[in-house]
Enzyme design. Structure first.
Site, short mmCIF file in Angstrom:
data_model
loop_
_atom_site.label_atom_id
_atom_site.label_comp_id
_atom_site.label_asym_id
_atom_site.label_seq_id
_atom_site.Cartn_x
_atom_site.Cartn_y
_atom_site.Cartn_z
N LYS A 1 0.85 -1.19 0.00
CA LYS A 1 0.00 0.00 0.00
C LYS A 1 0.88 1.24 0.00
CE LYS A 1 -4.57 0.77 0.35
NZ LYS A 1 -5.65 -0.13 -0.09
N ASP B 1 -6.94 4.48 -4.95
CA ASP B 1 -7.50 4.24 -3.62
C ASP B 1 -8.16 5.53 -3.17
OD1 ASP B 1 -7.21 1.86 -1.60
OD2 ASP B 1 -7.02 3.65 -0.38
N LEU C 1 -21.50 7.30 -0.13
CA LEU C 1 -21.85 7.26 -1.56
C LEU C 1 -20.71 7.77 -2.42
CD1 LEU C 1 -25.61 8.30 -1.78
CD2 LEU C 1 -24.63 6.01 -1.89
N GLY C 2 -19.52 7.27 -2.16
CA GLY C 2 -18.39 7.55 -3.05
C GLY C 2 -18.59 6.78 -4.34
N VAL D 1 -17.72 3.69 -5.31
CA VAL D 1 -18.21 2.32 -5.15
C VAL D 1 -19.64 2.32 -4.57
CG1 VAL D 1 -17.82 0.06 -4.12
CG2 VAL D 1 -15.87 1.45 -4.83
N ASN E 1 -12.40 -0.67 3.51
CA ASN E 1 -11.26 -1.44 4.01
C ASN E 1 -11.15 -1.29 5.53
OD1 ASN E 1 -10.07 -2.45 1.56
ND2 ASN E 1 -9.46 -0.35 1.10
#
Ligand code: PHE
Length: 348
Positions: A71, A110, A176-177, A179, A256
């Site tokens: 990451k 990300d 509500l991003g 994805v 995540n």
């Protein structure tokens, strides 16, 4: 020390702290997104990078990918806004750190980054997934991630309520991003009753309105009286304090690191709330990107692979039930076995 390599550098151009954590390459090249986010201090960004990269190792293993986990975190000082030049500078700094790893790690989008940023990184290193399609990449991975979450929700509902039919259950999406918004559309198409939704950004109300969803604030959304809660924002929302307030029967979402600490899985289990491990549910993006960019499959073929996340989750939930353990423990032990086997530490 659990990680193979951790690079922390002050970006030559940007002066910002750039952290690349390579957790494991036992299964192959480490992959994991580049997070561009505000942290109180760079050490908080490091803590996040260490946890997120370790989770990527399990995520890749459980998704059946020949990849390990890593990451990138760029820790922005609170309140710092990047203009176009500063953004380019920091992405080039990120690219140079990734390039110094010689291919042991490849990044992707990300929180805080997207396909255009991957194209900027790719100006200096080939190890960036999800560049825009017209730039030769597999593009935005958020739709594939949402498809994986949808397959997970069907498996979860089958296990918890005895039917995978999403029109027969109620849902709340927290966040509500990209994805979360795609998922709302998919649930709407699947005939689910009006979904309860929230986002810290009030502008997302329009997305909610388009799908006849019920808008609420994040706190009410977390504790909504629905069958399934779908965490689709930042992690750490399931804690010893929040679990007693939940009114859902099951949880599955793309966020995540949803648990603040591993022990919280036990608290959910004790309350009879079935939690689908995020490391399984959120793998659609990496599955799609690697299928298209490394295996040269079509987006359609890649999406079929993404749907298989539902079967993997179903197996893990069944194992957890049969062995009277939590889905988190079942997923973790399955991942550890896969990685250990590849490292030659366990007989096949
Ligand atoms: N956000 C994705 C993840 O960490 C990043 C990613 C997507 C990485 C696609 C590689 C390829 O799961």
């Amino acid at each position: 020390m659990e990680h193979e390599r951790i690079l922390i550098e002050r970006g030559q151009r940007s002066g910002l702290p750039i952290i690349v954590a390579v957790h494991s390459t036992a299964l192959g090249q480490a992959i994991g997104g580049c997070r561009l986010a505000a942290y109180p201090g760079w050490r908080d960004g490091l803590t996040d990078a260490l946890r997120l990269s370790a989770a990527m190792t399990d995520k890749c293993a459980l998704a059946g990918l020949p990849n390990g986990g890593g990451k990138t975190v760029v820790a922005l000082p609170p309140g710092r806004i990047l203009d176009d030049t500063a953004r380019r500078d920091v992405l080039h700094d990120v690219a140079d750190v990734i390039a110094s790893l010689g291919g042991a790690y490849a990044t992707g989008p990300d929180m805080g980054t997207g396909p255009d940023d991957m194209a900027t990184i790719a100006e200096r290193t080939p190890y960036a997934f999800c560049r825009p399609v017209d730039a030769g990449g597999s593009g935005d991975s958020s739709e594939a991630t949402a498809v994986g979450v949808l397959a997970s929700l069907q498996a979860l509902c089958a296990e918890r309520f005895g039917s995978p039919d999403l029109s027969a259950h109620t849902f709340a999406i927290l966040g509500l991003g990209r994805v979360g918004a795609h998922l709302l559309g998919l649930l709407d198409e699947a005939g689910a009753p009006p979904v309860v939704v929230s986002d810290v950004d009030e502008n997302k109300r329009t997305v909610a309105g388009k799908h006849g969803a019920t808008w609420t604030d994040p706190q009410r959304c977390l504790t909504a009286d629905v069958d399934v809660l779908v965490p689709a924002a930042t992690g750490g929302l399931l804690t010893a304090a929040s679990v007693p307030t939940l009114r859902c029967a099951a949880i599955a979402g793309p966020a995540n690191n949803q648990l603040d600490e591993p022990a919280t899985a036990g608290l959910l289990h004790a309350r009879g709330i079935l939690w689908a491990p995020d490391i399984v549910v959120s793998a659609g993006g990496i599955v799609h990107a690697t299928a298209v960019e490394l295996r040269h499959e079509t987006s359609g073929q890649a999406t079929a692979r993404v749907r298989a996340i539902g079967e993997t989750l179903a197996e893990i939930l069944r194992t957890a039930r049969a062995t009277e353990t939590t889905p988190a423990a079942a997923a973790r032990s399955r991942a550890r076995n896969l990685v250990a086997r590849a490292s030659g530490r366990l007989a096949p």
